[in-house]
Design an enzyme around this catalytic site. Sequence first.
Site, PDB file in Angstrom:
ATOM      1  N   LEU A  91     -17.822  -3.598   0.454  1.00  0.00           N
ATOM      2  CA  LEU A  91     -18.951  -3.172  -0.209  1.00  0.00           C
ATOM      3  C   LEU A  91     -19.117  -3.229  -1.807  1.00  0.00           C
ATOM      4  O   LEU A  91     -19.930  -2.802  -2.379  1.00  0.00           O
ATOM      5  CB  LEU A  91     -18.780  -1.442   0.116  1.00  0.00           C
ATOM      6  N   TYR A 118       0.787  -1.315   0.029  1.00  0.00           N
ATOM      7  CA  TYR A 118      -0.025  -0.014  -0.130  1.00  0.00           C
ATOM      8  C   TYR A 118       0.674   1.194   0.166  1.00  0.00           C
ATOM      9  O   TYR A 118       0.300   2.441  -0.366  1.00  0.00           O
ATOM     10  CB  TYR A 118      -1.097  -0.040   1.186  1.00  0.00           C
ATOM     11  N   ILE A 136     -13.151  -4.910   7.056  1.00  0.00           N
ATOM     12  CA  ILE A 136     -12.208  -3.565   7.163  1.00  0.00           C
ATOM     13  C   ILE A 136     -12.850  -2.828   5.948  1.00  0.00           C
ATOM     14  O   ILE A 136     -12.074  -2.722   4.932  1.00  0.00           O
ATOM     15  CB  ILE A 136     -10.864  -4.184   7.042  1.00  0.00           C
ATOM     16  N   SER A 172     -12.407   4.305   4.243  1.00  0.00           N
ATOM     17  CA  SER A 172     -13.205   5.631   3.947  1.00  0.00           C
ATOM     18  C   SER A 172     -11.820   6.700   4.516  1.00  0.00           C
ATOM     19  O   SER A 172     -11.318   6.450   5.094  1.00  0.00           O
ATOM     20  CB  SER A 172     -14.448   5.663   4.848  1.00  0.00           C
TER      21      SER A 172
END
Length: 276
Positions: free
Chosen positions: A191, A51, A229, A232
């Site tokens: 999501l 990341y 997890i 946002s």
Amino acid sequence: MTKIANIPFNDGHNIPQIGIGVWQISDADVPAVVSTATALGCRLIDGAFIYGNEASMGEGIRQSNVPRDELFITSKVWNSEQGYDKTRRAIEGSLKRIGLDYLDMALIHWPCPSKDQYVETWKAMIAAQNDGLVKSIGVSNFEVAHLDRIIDETGAYPVLNQIEVNPRLQQAEMRAANKERGIVTQSWTPLGGGASFDAPAIQSVCARTKKTPVQVILRWHLQLGVSVIPRSTEPQHLKDNLDVFNFELSAEEMTAIESLDEGVRCGPDPMIFEDE
């Protein structure tokens, strides 16, 4: 501040059922995201070497002023770092970048089956755990054959398998396989990129509960018994993501959401993904 339940691991430790992931969050934003989330009650922070923001994640942890033993910090060994010696260096590198003495959990990020190094990588993870660098060890994106091979060849069971789970990719068989082996499932991309937000099965729950599609889907994950997890950068969204403990989906609503499963991935196929 939201109080979040824990899920027990097969090694005696526990993981919060909901936390935050920092994938694709910029270095500039990560400290504020982490410190805001922890102020709201979040204790699980999921990161990874690839990341590129482990240092800023560590800065957010320090800004949070939450005692270290109350946090659960995850990082992952990337594909290019697989192999016994490289894995050890990768874990030590993550600790240095984040600024920690130990990780609560380290994961093998992808099995990369054609490289055929995940067993040696797993052996290095076991050694790192034995040496106190990591409390718990697990895997990410492993299929049944990969799980059974590392278990058969080392006798050590992962505590967790982090896989893509969302309403359009529910992975019921993989979740069941994890459970049969005493392995917690954790959902990434929970999501599904918002692809099911407008589905009647989701919207009907929103209408009944006055909750958002995000909250309904996160609640669905919790009722599946997995750890989740979401990501946002917005403070209100971070707060809303944790506001999922004051309502429940009925059995009929869970069944309706089950019908949304299309087997459609947002991410790559673990059987062939090899990127370095």
